[in-house]
Design a protein around this motif. Structure first.
Motif, short mmCIF file in Angstrom:
data_model
loop_
_atom_site.label_atom_id
_atom_site.label_comp_id
_atom_site.label_asym_id
_atom_site.label_seq_id
_atom_site.Cartn_x
_atom_site.Cartn_y
_atom_site.Cartn_z
N VAL A 2 0.84 -1.20 0.00
CA VAL A 2 0.00 0.00 0.00
C VAL A 2 0.87 1.25 0.00
CG1 VAL A 2 -1.71 1.33 1.31
CG2 VAL A 2 -1.96 -1.15 1.08
N THR A 3 1.90 1.27 0.83
CA THR A 3 2.80 2.42 0.90
C THR A 3 3.45 2.68 -0.46
OG1 THR A 3 3.22 2.04 3.24
CG2 THR A 3 4.83 3.38 2.07
N ASN A 4 3.88 1.61 -1.13
CA ASN A 4 4.49 1.77 -2.45
C ASN A 4 3.48 2.33 -3.46
OD1 ASN A 4 7.03 0.92 -1.71
ND2 ASN A 4 6.64 -1.22 -2.23
N HIS A 5 2.24 1.86 -3.40
CA HIS A 5 1.21 2.37 -4.32
C HIS A 5 0.96 3.86 -4.06
CE1 HIS A 5 -2.37 2.62 -6.77
NE2 HIS A 5 -2.91 3.27 -5.77
N VAL A 6 0.84 4.22 -2.80
CA VAL A 6 0.58 5.63 -2.46
C VAL A 6 1.76 6.49 -2.90
CG1 VAL A 6 0.25 7.24 -0.53
CG2 VAL A 6 -1.04 5.08 -0.60
N ARG A 7 2.97 5.99 -2.72
CA ARG A 7 4.17 6.73 -3.16
C ARG A 7 4.17 6.90 -4.68
NH1 ARG A 7 8.30 3.71 -1.08
NH2 ARG A 7 7.92 4.74 0.90
N TRP A 8 3.81 5.83 -5.40
CA TRP A 8 3.75 5.91 -6.86
C TRP A 8 2.73 6.97 -7.28
CZ3 TRP A 8 -0.46 5.30 -10.01
CH2 TRP A 8 -0.21 5.33 -11.37
N ALA A 9 1.56 6.96 -6.64
CA ALA A 9 0.52 7.93 -6.97
C ALA A 9 0.99 9.35 -6.68
CB ALA A 9 -0.76 7.62 -6.18
N ALA A 10 1.73 9.53 -5.58
CA ALA A 10 2.26 10.85 -5.25
C ALA A 10 3.22 11.33 -6.32
CB ALA A 10 2.95 10.82 -3.89
N ASP A 11 4.08 10.44 -6.79
CA ASP A 11 5.04 10.80 -7.84
C ASP A 11 4.31 11.09 -9.16
OD1 ASP A 11 7.11 10.44 -6.06
OD2 ASP A 11 7.66 8.46 -6.82
N PHE A 12 3.31 10.29 -9.46
CA PHE A 12 2.60 10.42 -10.73
C PHE A 12 1.74 11.68 -10.78
CE2 PHE A 12 -0.98 9.58 -13.59
CZ PHE A 12 -0.31 9.21 -14.74
N PHE A 13 0.95 11.90 -9.73
CA PHE A 13 -0.01 13.00 -9.73
C PHE A 13 0.55 14.30 -9.18
CE2 PHE A 13 -2.80 9.29 -9.77
CZ PHE A 13 -3.62 9.63 -10.84
N GLY A 14 1.62 14.23 -8.40
CA GLY A 14 2.14 15.43 -7.77
C GLY A 14 1.31 15.78 -6.55
N GLY A 15 1.46 16.99 -6.09
CA GLY A 15 0.73 17.42 -4.90
C GLY A 15 1.53 17.14 -3.64
N ARG A 16 1.29 17.94 -2.64
CA ARG A 16 2.05 17.83 -1.39
C ARG A 16 1.35 17.00 -0.32
NH1 ARG A 16 4.45 23.91 -0.63
NH2 ARG A 16 5.37 24.03 -2.70
N SER A 17 0.05 16.79 -0.48
CA SER A 17 -0.70 16.05 0.54
C SER A 17 -1.69 15.12 -0.16
CB SER A 17 -1.48 17.03 1.43
OG SER A 17 -2.50 17.67 0.69
N ARG A 18 -2.24 14.20 0.60
CA ARG A 18 -3.26 13.30 0.03
C ARG A 18 -4.47 14.10 -0.44
NH1 ARG A 18 -3.54 7.42 2.51
NH2 ARG A 18 -1.35 7.11 2.86
N ALA A 19 -4.83 15.12 0.30
CA ALA A 19 -5.99 15.92 -0.08
C ALA A 19 -5.73 16.63 -1.42
CB ALA A 19 -6.31 16.95 1.00
N GLN A 20 -4.55 17.18 -1.57
CA GLN A 20 -4.22 17.86 -2.82
C GLN A 20 -4.16 16.86 -3.98
OE1 GLN A 20 -0.41 19.86 -2.99
NE2 GLN A 20 -1.30 21.50 -4.22
N ARG A 21 -3.60 15.68 -3.73
CA ARG A 21 -3.57 14.65 -4.79
C ARG A 21 -4.97 14.20 -5.15
NH1 ARG A 21 1.13 13.34 -1.93
NH2 ARG A 21 0.12 11.76 -0.69
N ALA A 22 -5.86 14.09 -4.16
CA ALA A 22 -7.25 13.71 -4.45
C ALA A 22 -7.90 14.75 -5.35
CB ALA A 22 -8.03 13.56 -3.15
N CYS A 23 -7.64 16.01 -5.08
CA CYS A 23 -8.19 17.07 -5.91
C CYS A 23 -7.65 16.97 -7.34
CB CYS A 23 -7.85 18.42 -5.29
SG CYS A 23 -8.52 19.82 -6.20
N LEU A 24 -6.36 16.74 -7.48
CA LEU A 24 -5.76 16.61 -8.80
C LEU A 24 -6.32 15.41 -9.55
CD1 LEU A 24 -2.06 17.43 -7.86
CD2 LEU A 24 -3.61 18.86 -9.22
#
Length: 67
Positions: free
Chosen positions: A35-57
């Motif tokens: 799960v941590t690896n998936h969340v990290r991949w999503a952070a790299d892919f979508f950008g954003g500084r927080s989960r909330a910001q990534r959700a918005c993107l």
């Protein structure tokens, strides 16, 4: 929908709903590392500084809609 795609969709939904990595892992019966690896991949892919910001993107890009 295949089981793999269904799990991916649920991980994504839980992450943008504010669940922690460990809560997502427990709910889906997955390892915390996966799960941590998936969340990290999503952070790299979508950008954003927080989960909330990534959700918005993701929402703006149409990635939260189920198909």
């Amino acid at each position: 929908m295949s089981p793999e795609v269904g799990t991916f969709v649920r991980r994504r939904q839980y992450a943008v709903s504010g669940y922690t990595d460990s809560a997502i892992a427990e709910r889906l019966g997955m390892s915390l590392r996966s799960v941590t690896n998936h969340v990290r991949w999503a952070a790299d892919f979508f950008g954003g500084r927080s989960r909330a910001q990534r959700a918005c993107l993701r929402a703006q890009g149409g990635y939260l809609e189920q198909g």
